[in-house]
Design an enzyme around this catalytic site. Structure first.
Site, PDB file in Angstrom:
ATOM      1  N   ARG A 233     -34.923  47.097 -29.015  1.00  0.00           N
ATOM      2  CA  ARG A 233     -34.769  45.653 -28.992  1.00  0.00           C
ATOM      3  C   ARG A 233     -33.933  45.287 -27.775  1.00  0.00           C
ATOM      4  O   ARG A 233     -33.014  46.014 -27.406  1.00  0.00           O
ATOM      5  CB  ARG A 233     -34.076  45.145 -30.272  1.00  0.00           C
ATOM      6  CG  ARG A 233     -34.991  45.084 -31.482  1.00  0.00           C
ATOM      7  CD  ARG A 233     -36.009  43.963 -31.351  1.00  0.00           C
ATOM      8  NE  ARG A 233     -36.840  43.812 -32.537  1.00  0.00           N
ATOM      9  CZ  ARG A 233     -38.004  44.394 -32.713  1.00  0.00           C
ATOM     10  NH1 ARG A 233     -38.462  45.233 -31.798  1.00  0.00           N
ATOM     11  NH2 ARG A 233     -38.717  44.165 -33.795  1.00  0.00           N
ATOM     12  N   GLU A 262     -36.705  37.197 -25.013  1.00  0.00           N
ATOM     13  CA  GLU A 262     -38.168  37.216 -24.868  1.00  0.00           C
ATOM     14  C   GLU A 262     -38.775  35.861 -25.234  1.00  0.00           C
ATOM     15  O   GLU A 262     -38.295  35.208 -26.167  1.00  0.00           O
ATOM     16  CB  GLU A 262     -38.764  38.294 -25.783  1.00  0.00           C
ATOM     17  CG  GLU A 262     -38.381  39.700 -25.370  1.00  0.00           C
ATOM     18  CD  GLU A 262     -38.930  40.744 -26.322  1.00  0.00           C
ATOM     19  OE1 GLU A 262     -39.704  40.395 -27.249  1.00  0.00           O
ATOM     20  OE2 GLU A 262     -38.586  41.922 -26.156  1.00  0.00           O
ATOM     21  N   HIS A 280     -43.424  43.661 -24.247  1.00  0.00           N
ATOM     22  CA  HIS A 280     -43.203  44.066 -25.643  1.00  0.00           C
ATOM     23  C   HIS A 280     -44.520  44.510 -26.293  1.00  0.00           C
ATOM     24  O   HIS A 280     -44.954  43.960 -27.302  1.00  0.00           O
ATOM     25  CB  HIS A 280     -42.579  42.925 -26.454  1.00  0.00           C
ATOM     26  CG  HIS A 280     -41.872  43.398 -27.688  1.00  0.00           C
ATOM     27  ND1 HIS A 280     -40.809  42.740 -28.245  1.00  0.00           N
ATOM     28  CD2 HIS A 280     -42.081  44.484 -28.500  1.00  0.00           C
ATOM     29  CE1 HIS A 280     -40.386  43.372 -29.332  1.00  0.00           C
ATOM     30  NE2 HIS A 280     -41.152  44.446 -29.503  1.00  0.00           N
TER      31      HIS A 280
END
Length: 324
Positions: A233, A262, A280
Site C-alpha cells: 500500500r 492514488e 496498482h
C-alpha cells in the site's frame, strides 16, 4: 437475513452487474446531498456493504447504517475500512486473500527485474529513436544473487521469496515477529533489513499500524545503491521522503505499483528513468480478478444465508451488534 445490499465505491463492472441482478444492490451516491437523501430513505434496511480496498467503510458510514452486519471487500486490502470500529460494533469484515497471491508476487518480481535492469527505460530509449545516435544505454544492475529484504513475510511476501529463491537471491525479512519454521534470516527492524539489502520489497499490510513503516530512516539505510519495490500500500512508505531521496540520488531506483494518494502520482517521479510506475495492477489479470469476484460473492452469500463469512478478517458478532 437479506435486507438491502449496498455497493460503496466503484467495483469490477461484472461484479456490480451481478450484485444488482441477484441482490438488487444499489450504489451509495458520491454526491453529499444525494448521499444524505439516500441514507434517509434506505439506511435502516442495509444489512451488508460490498466495497473495495480503495474505498472502504469509515466509522461515519457505519454509524449511519444501524443494521449493518457485514462489510465485504473485493480485494485483499481493507485498510480504508475502520476495522477497529467494525469490531466494536460487531460488524463482520471480509476480504479475498490467497486468490491474488500469485499475481501480486509475479508483479513484484516483474517490477524488480524492470527496475534493476532498466527495461522500461531502455524500451523508451529505443522507441524515441535514440539508439542509432547515442549508442548503448548505461549498464544496469544484476538481479540474480542479490540481497533481498522482504518487509512482510505473509502469503504474498512468502510467494515473492519463493520466486526469488530461483534467482539465487539471499533473502531476509522483517515481520512483527519471526515466522516459525522460516529458513530466511530475520531482521529485528525495517531499518536493519534495509541496511543489509540491495533491494527492499514492501509486502506488508496497509493500515494505521504500518503507515510510514518505511520512513526516511529506512530509506536512508537502503542507501544510494539500493532499490525499493512496493506492491503493498502506498501508505506504508513515506512517499515525500522517497521522492526527495530519489531526486537527490540517494536511492538507486524504485518500482512502485501503489501510491499514497492514488490515482495521483508525484509529478517528480514521472520524469525519472530509474523509477518504474504501475497503476496498482498487482492482481490485474483476468483469472485472478474473476477468482476475487467469486470469493466476494461467496462471502456475501454466506453472510446472508448463515450470518458467517467465508474469509473473515473480523467475524460478525450479532449479539454485540444488538447490544449497541
Amino acid at each position: 437475513m437479506h435486507g438491502t445490499i449496498l455497493r460503496v465505491g466503484p467495483l469490477k463492472p461484472s461484479l456490480e452487474e451481478r450484485l444488482a441482478e441477484t441482490y438488487g444492490a444499489e450504489r451509495l451516491p458520491d454526491d453529499d446531498e444525494e448521499r444524505t437523501s439516500f441514507l434517509a430513505r434506505n439506511a435502516d434496511a442495509v444489512t451488508a456493504v460490498v466495497t473495495s480496498g480503495r474505498t472502504g467503510v469509515d466509522a461515519g458510514l457505519m454509524a449511519a447504517l444501524p443494521n449493518l452486519g457485514a462489510i465485504v471487500h473485493f480485494g485483499v486490502g481493507y485498510d480504508t475500512t475502520d476495522v477497529d470500529r467494525a469490531t466494536e460494533l460487531g460488524i463482520g469484515v471480509s476480504n479475498t486473500p490467497d486468490v491474488l497471491t500469485d499475481c501480486v508476487a509475479d508483479t513484484a518480481v516483474g517490477l524488480l527485474l524492470d527496475t534493476m535492469r532498466g527495461l522500461s527505460a531502455a524500451d523508451r530509449f529505443v522507441r524515441a529513436g535514440r539508439w542509432p545516435d547515442e549508442g548503448n544505454v548505461p549498464l544496469t544492475r544484476k538481479v540474480s544473487g542479490t540481497d533481498v529484504g522482504i518487509l512482510g513475510l505473509g502469503r504474498i511476501g512468502s510467494a515473492i521469496a519463493h520466486r526469488l529463491d530461483a534467482f539465487g537471491c539471499r533473502i531476509s525479512y522483517h515481520n512483527r515477529r519471526p515466522v516459525t519454521g522460516s529458513t530466511y534470516r530475520y531482521a529485528a527492524s525495517p531499518a536493519e533489513l534495509a541496511a543489509e539489502a540491495d533491494v527492499l520489497i514492501v509486502a506488508a499490510a496497509g493500515g494505521a499500524n504500518t503507515r510510514h513503516l518505511v520512513d526516511r530512516e529506512v530509506l536512508e539505510a537502503l542507501g544510494p545503491d539500493g532499490f525499493l519495490i512496493n506492491v503493498a500500500r502506498g501508505s506504508v512508505v513515506d512517499e515525500d521522503s522517497l521522492v526527495d531521496l530519489l531526486r537527490q540520488g540517494h536511492l538507486a531506483g524504485a518500482g512502485l505499483d501503489v501510491f499514497a494518494r492514488e490515482p495521483r502520482v508525484p509529478e517528480e517521479l514521472l520524469s525519472m528513468d530509474n523509477v518504474v510506475l504501475l497503476p496498482h495492477l498487482g492482481s490485474g489479470t483476468v483469472e485472478t480478478r474473476a477468482a476475487m469476484e467469486e470469493l466476494t460473492l461467496e462471502n456475501l452469500e454466506s453472510f446472508l444465508r448463515t450470518g458467517d463469512l467465508t474469509t473473515p478478517v473480523v467475524a460478525p458478532n450479532p449479539t454485540l451488534r444488538k447490544a449497541i
